[in-house]
Write an enzyme that holds these catalytic residues in place. Structure first.
Site, PDB file in Angstrom:
ATOM      1  N   ASP B  65       0.838  -1.200   0.000  1.00 31.94           N
ATOM      2  CA  ASP B  65       0.000   0.000   0.000  1.00 31.94           C
ATOM      3  C   ASP B  65       0.877   1.256   0.000  1.00 31.94           C
ATOM      4  OD1 ASP B  65      -2.593   1.528   0.764  1.00 31.94           O
ATOM      5  OD2 ASP B  65      -1.222   2.021   2.388  1.00 31.94           O
ATOM      6  N   GLU B 133      -2.025  -5.662  -3.339  1.00 30.59           N
ATOM      7  CA  GLU B 133      -1.129  -4.870  -2.485  1.00 30.59           C
ATOM      8  C   GLU B 133       0.000  -5.743  -1.932  1.00 30.59           C
ATOM      9  OE1 GLU B 133      -3.961  -1.391  -0.546  1.00 30.59           O
ATOM     10  OE2 GLU B 133      -3.802  -3.298   0.495  1.00 30.59           O
TER      11      GLU B 133
END
Lengths: 245, 245
Positions: B65, B133
């Site tokens: 992220d 992610e």
């Protein structure tokens, strides 16, 4: 406008003050000094580029903020293999807190480089952190991720990040020490004096006395940090006493 | 546990299926394939490392992220020199929206690699984005920022990021086209069929007919995207008609 340009031009040339000051802060030679100039250009100057786009440090803040988050994430991921996602997120927000970024910007005296049309004392307290973020953004723009990471390690992680302290296991060595002195009816005293020497950035030195005996000395970029450092040293020196009583 | 280990060992060796599948998705050879295994290890397996730390993809999500945010920030900073801090922040959150990340993970069929003790149909819809992610996090861990950035450009920015569309100047070419057809009383038809060929990932092809004449063709990893792509092509081909009427 042209006056400001001229000032920037003269101070930014390779031998100029701004170039040299940046090089000292960065620890490397800037490739494109104009990126760093932008990191210190306040919106009040109303600067525009050839295409009419506003030039000031706010866009660089966005970039620097993202790079700080990424580098700190990488650091925590490696350093704390036992921390889950929530823990890592919490630790990161402590490290890049507004308060901490403001301290970092203040220690480097970044505000001294700002070009502005409004008086500097009218800036809010967050100007220091904003400039620090913008500087990180300028480093990424100028030299890419590797240099940006190195700068963040040198200026943020190595000197200031102490996982135990962040976890709240130890809040402040100074308060631990004061508490102990009061309990044991010992006098204590922090003698602080400026000790900048040849450093670019202002430094403070501190002598910590307990019952009039110097038990620790320390030097740092703020009074608070120097006191905390001295307290930590005293704490470890006195640990057997403190923990047994 | 040992059964799972054995499966991972056999599928992860250099000639193994997992290694080959990863290499196809990444566009480069993994250095340390175990990092990628972790990106697909669900917490339900209760895996632990030698020190007793939990091993699953959640920590890698945190890392990925942060890297996505940083790379997209760098991209937007360069690409949109006229955008201020607020604009850049808004655009980034559109690009890394949960919805978009889920689409990206789904297109790569990342769920097929997950090792889990609970049935895969019990995962929520966000599993796709979370795995995407985690995969980005594993790339950073394995090969550093440069490869991570390259992957994000190849898989996120180049194929999907269209600043005009994100700005809402054009919401959907398909709806523009349909509106025009209805106004001009023209019939239209999207003929969609699966056309995966030799690709790792499922693909769809579409023929767009207006008044029974094929005006555009396109191929993409989802029906929706293929239709949108064909509509965009038709839109530009018909632009003079559409704008003048």
């Amino acid at each position: 406008m042209s006056v400001i340009r001229n000032i920037l031009n003269s101070r930014s040339s390779k031998g100029g003050n701004f170039f040299i000051a940046m090089q000292k802060i960065l620890g490397f030679k800037p490739k494109n000094i104009t990126h760093y100039e932008k990191a210190f250009t306040h919106r009040s100057l109303n600067q525009k580029d050839k295409l009419g786009n506003a030039v000031n440090f706010e866009r660089l803040e966005f970039l620097g903020d993202a790079m700080l988050s990424a580098v700190i994430a990488g650091y925590l991921f490696k350093t704390v293999p036992g921390g889950n996602e929530g823990y890592l997120t919490k630790m990161r927000s402590k490290i890049v807190s507004r308060k901490h970024l403001n301290e970092l910007g203040k220690d480097l005296n970044l505000i001294s480089f700002v070009q502005t049309n409004i008086p500097k004392d009218q800036f809010g307290v967050n100007i220091h952190g904003n400039l620090f973020e913008a500087l990180v953004g300028a480093i990424y723009w100028d030299r890419g991720y590797k240099y940006c990471k190195r700068f963040i390690y040198e200026r943020v992680i190595n000197p200031y990040v102490d996982i135990e302290q962040l976890e709240g296991k130890v809040i402040s060595y100074k308060s631990l020490l004061i508490e102990w002195c009061q309990k044991k009816k010992k006098s204590f005293n922090f003698e602080v004096y400026e000790d900048t020497g040849n450093d670019e950035v202002k430094h403070f030195a501190v002598k910590l006395r307990i019952d009039d005996r110097v038990v620790a000395k320390a030097r740092a970029t703020s009074k608070k940090k120097a006191e905390e450092k001295a307290s930590k040293r005293a704490y470890y020196a006195l640990q057997t006493h403190i923990e047994n009583e």
